[in-house]
Design a protein around this motif. Structure first.
Motif, PDB file in Angstrom:
ATOM      1  N   ASN A 398       0.606  -1.242   0.045  1.00  0.00           N
ATOM      2  CA  ASN A 398      -0.276   0.406  -0.201  1.00  0.00           C
ATOM      3  C   ASN A 398       0.797   1.538  -0.106  1.00  0.00           C
ATOM      4  OD1 ASN A 398       1.011   1.192   2.531  1.00  0.00           O
ATOM      5  ND2 ASN A 398      -1.124  -0.666   3.651  1.00  0.00           N
ATOM      6  N   LYS A 399       0.210   2.545  -0.533  1.00  0.00           N
ATOM      7  CA  LYS A 399       1.220   3.594  -0.382  1.00  0.00           C
ATOM      8  C   LYS A 399      -0.070   5.098  -0.398  1.00  0.00           C
ATOM      9  CE  LYS A 399       4.022   5.989  -2.963  1.00  0.00           C
ATOM     10  NZ  LYS A 399       4.787   6.589  -4.298  1.00  0.00           N
ATOM     11  N   THR A 400       0.025   5.776   0.583  1.00  0.00           N
ATOM     12  CA  THR A 400      -0.832   6.762   0.492  1.00  0.00           C
ATOM     13  C   THR A 400       0.174   8.343   0.877  1.00  0.00           C
ATOM     14  OG1 THR A 400      -2.857   7.153   1.239  1.00  0.00           O
ATOM     15  CG2 THR A 400      -1.715   6.655   2.484  1.00  0.00           C
ATOM     16  N   LEU A 401      -0.907   9.565   1.574  1.00  0.00           N
ATOM     17  CA  LEU A 401      -0.078  10.141   2.116  1.00  0.00           C
ATOM     18  C   LEU A 401      -0.936  10.493   3.496  1.00  0.00           C
ATOM     19  CD1 LEU A 401       0.758  13.016  -0.371  1.00  0.00           C
ATOM     20  CD2 LEU A 401       2.067  11.820   1.144  1.00  0.00           C
ATOM     21  N   VAL A 402      -0.553  11.146   4.771  1.00  0.00           N
ATOM     22  CA  VAL A 402      -1.199  10.902   5.409  1.00  0.00           C
ATOM     23  C   VAL A 402      -0.479  12.464   6.252  1.00  0.00           C
ATOM     24  CG1 VAL A 402      -1.784  10.183   7.450  1.00  0.00           C
ATOM     25  CG2 VAL A 402      -1.399   8.735   5.927  1.00  0.00           C
ATOM     26  N   HIS A 403      -1.414  13.130   6.424  1.00  0.00           N
ATOM     27  CA  HIS A 403      -0.891  15.308   6.858  1.00  0.00           C
ATOM     28  C   HIS A 403       0.319  15.106   6.036  1.00  0.00           C
ATOM     29  CE1 HIS A 403      -4.228  14.902   9.597  1.00  0.00           C
ATOM     30  NE2 HIS A 403      -3.737  14.000  10.241  1.00  0.00           N
ATOM     31  N   GLY A 404       0.475  14.738   5.041  1.00  0.00           N
ATOM     32  CA  GLY A 404       1.786  15.451   4.185  1.00  0.00           C
ATOM     33  C   GLY A 404       2.512  14.312   3.992  1.00  0.00           C
ATOM     34  N   LEU A 405       2.504  13.048   4.823  1.00  0.00           N
ATOM     35  CA  LEU A 405       3.263  11.911   5.154  1.00  0.00           C
ATOM     36  C   LEU A 405       3.528  10.755   3.866  1.00  0.00           C
ATOM     37  CD1 LEU A 405       4.259  12.634   8.705  1.00  0.00           C
ATOM     38  CD2 LEU A 405       5.850  13.725   7.073  1.00  0.00           C
ATOM     39  N   THR A 406       4.873  10.419   3.556  1.00  0.00           N
ATOM     40  CA  THR A 406       4.267   9.255   2.394  1.00  0.00           C
ATOM     41  C   THR A 406       4.499   7.663   3.146  1.00  0.00           C
ATOM     42  OG1 THR A 406       5.260  10.266   0.486  1.00  0.00           O
ATOM     43  CG2 THR A 406       5.228   7.909   0.648  1.00  0.00           C
ATOM     44  N   VAL A 407       3.442   6.945   3.544  1.00  0.00           N
ATOM     45  CA  VAL A 407       3.262   5.625   3.845  1.00  0.00           C
ATOM     46  C   VAL A 407       3.376   4.714   2.768  1.00  0.00           C
ATOM     47  CG1 VAL A 407       2.464   4.338   5.132  1.00  0.00           C
ATOM     48  CG2 VAL A 407       1.938   6.864   5.908  1.00  0.00           C
ATOM     49  N   GLU A 408       4.325   3.914   2.738  1.00  0.00           N
ATOM     50  CA  GLU A 408       4.215   2.511   1.759  1.00  0.00           C
ATOM     51  C   GLU A 408       4.688   1.453   2.049  1.00  0.00           C
ATOM     52  OE1 GLU A 408       6.356   1.925  -2.196  1.00  0.00           O
ATOM     53  OE2 GLU A 408       6.593   3.897  -1.807  1.00  0.00           O
TER      54      GLU A 408
END
Length: 462
Positions: A398-408
């Motif tokens: 998975n990959k997304t942005l949470v409050h401007g931070l990239t989470v992968e």
């Protein structure tokens, strides 16, 4: 029919900030009492041997009263001057949800049918919640004045749906199905939030959190599906198209939403019969999942002094490509593989405000969640003994942005369950059930491994 029941719920919640200098531990009980009336009635009339019309009415009226008492222990390094918060929530919700349906079916011949239905649903809800919190130090002395807040939410949803379907078979080897659907939604949600004035200890209406949200949605859809049967092969192929129009506004805030888009959703499957004991299947579909109305509602709900929740009116629909392969041997062994590509997945999560230390429960669109799965299942019955087992492994990315931070993240987890049943003399049965799920992750959240085992003994007397 009438249903009344009361449940007792115990909850615990622990939240720690990233620095480890602030932690809250919530523990408490809830006792919701539900009173629900169900009703339905229908009328069907045969206009002719080929045409039938019908009317149906169903719905429910519910009242839910809930009392929640809890204590929050605060562990901080000088952030606040209290150590314990004891609070009580009193809430009441009244819901009515009637649905009216008119329908018609006409049979042209034994293989040609036409059907039409029209529905109207009127959903109303009036909900109120009031909270009182007291703050104590380690000596159980109340160190600051009590805090109160309240909320009143009124929902009024009107949903109109019409659907027309036509199907026809040709020469027993192929058939078609086509149809159209239209839905019109008009939702009004009004919320009033009251907070405590520190100077006067009286409640006042907070204009920042109170709002009046209106949401209108119109969807025009059509579909076409064809089936073709060969000697050993069945083929299905189809496509659905949807034209979606959305308008939303939130008073008195300067928020407006307008969307207008068209999507096409193909699907298909192949079923191949190798012989009487071996079959194979392949399938593909492109899907859409729209956010529910409560997920879009920005009304703020305060749970306790350290947590609240709200919907997200900017949510987009989620899309997914799903494909799979399956092999079956004699209804005993089934082996399969699947892969799902998720786009803009609708995802619940909680985040903490570093300044206020308040945790907010909300929902957003996860950029992409892709899952591959391998699974196998067996089932067999031998006279007095039967067994069914299922297990698999899932690979995720998975990959997304949470409050401007990239989470992968990438990970894998396995799971399995089994049911075995023994039939003994004198109609005695022993059933063993168990399942286990490995530690898994869903987006940015982690779920610990867990397993359950059941033993059931039953006896029939007559």
């Amino acid at each position: 029919s009438y249903l009344q029941f009361e449940t007792y719920n115990h909850f615990e919640r622990r939240i720690t900030d990233s620095s480890g200098t602030f932690e809250i531990i919530s523990e408490g009980n809830q006792r919701p009492m539900r009173n629900i009336f169900f009703g339905n009635a229908g009328l069907e009339y045969e206009l002719s041997k080929k045409t039938i019309i019908g009317l149906n009415v169903n719905g429910n009226i519910a009242t839910i009263n809930n009392v929640e008492k809890a204590q929050v222990n605060v562990i901080s390094e000088g952030y606040v001057n209290y150590n314990t918060v004891k609070f009580r929530n009193d809430s009441k919700s009244e819901v009515a949800n009637p649905t009216y349906n008119a329908n018609l079916t006409h049979k042209f011949d034994s293989v040609t049918n036409l059907s039409f239905s029209a529905d109207y649903t009127h959903y109303t809800e009036q909900a109120s919640r009031y909270n009182t919190s007291h703050y104590y130090d380690n000596a159980n002395v109340e160190v600051i004045p009590q805090n109160r807040f309240g909320s009143t939410i009124n929902n009024n949803f009107n949903i109109y749906t019409q659907k027309l379907d036509f199907d026809k078979a040709f020469k027993k080897t192929w058939s078609i199905e086509t149809g159209a659907k239209a839905s019109f939604v008009n939702n009004d949600a009004n919320s009033v939030i009251e907070l405590t004035n520190p100077a006067t200890q009286t409640l006042y209406v907070d204009s920042n959190y109170s709002n009046s949200y209106n949401y209108k949605e119109r969807i025009l859809a059509g579909y076409f599906t064809i089936w073709k049967t060969f000697k050993k092969l069945d083929i299905r192929a189809g496509v659905r198209t949807e034209h979606t129009m959305i308008d939303g506004n939130n008073h008195p805030k300067p928020f407006t939403l307008h969307r207008d888009y068209i999507n096409f959703f193909p699907s298909g499957s192949l079923d191949y019969k190798v012989n009487d004991k071996n079959t194979m299947q392949a399938n593909y579909s492109y899907r859409i999942g729209r956010p529910s109305y409560d997920q879009l509602n920005p009304a703020r709900v305060f749970n306790d002094p350290f947590s609240n929740g709200a919907g997200n009116p900017t949510l987009k629909p989620e899309f997914g490509h799903a494909m799979g392969l399956n092999y079956n041997y004699n209804n005993f062994l089934n082996v399969g593989a699947s892969y799902n590509i998720g786009i803009n997945n609708i995802y619940f999560y909680a985040y903490g405000d570093p300044t206020t230390k308040v945790t907010v429960d909300s929902v957003f669109n996860f950029q992409s969640i892709n899952r591959g799965n391998l699974h196998v299942s067996v089932q067999k019955q031998i006279k007095w003994f039967s067994i069914h087992g299922f297990g698999g492994i899932t690979f995720c990315n998975n990959k997304t942005l949470v409050h401007g931070l990239t989470v992968e993240k990438q990970w894998a987890f396995y799971y399995g369950n089994m049911t075995a049943e023994f039939t003994l003399p004198k109609e005695i049965k022993i059933q063993l059930q168990g399942y286990y799920n490995d530690t898994s992750k869903d987006g940015i959240q982690t779920y610990q491994a867990f397993g359950v085992c059941h033993i059931v003994v039953s006896k029939s007397f007559f």
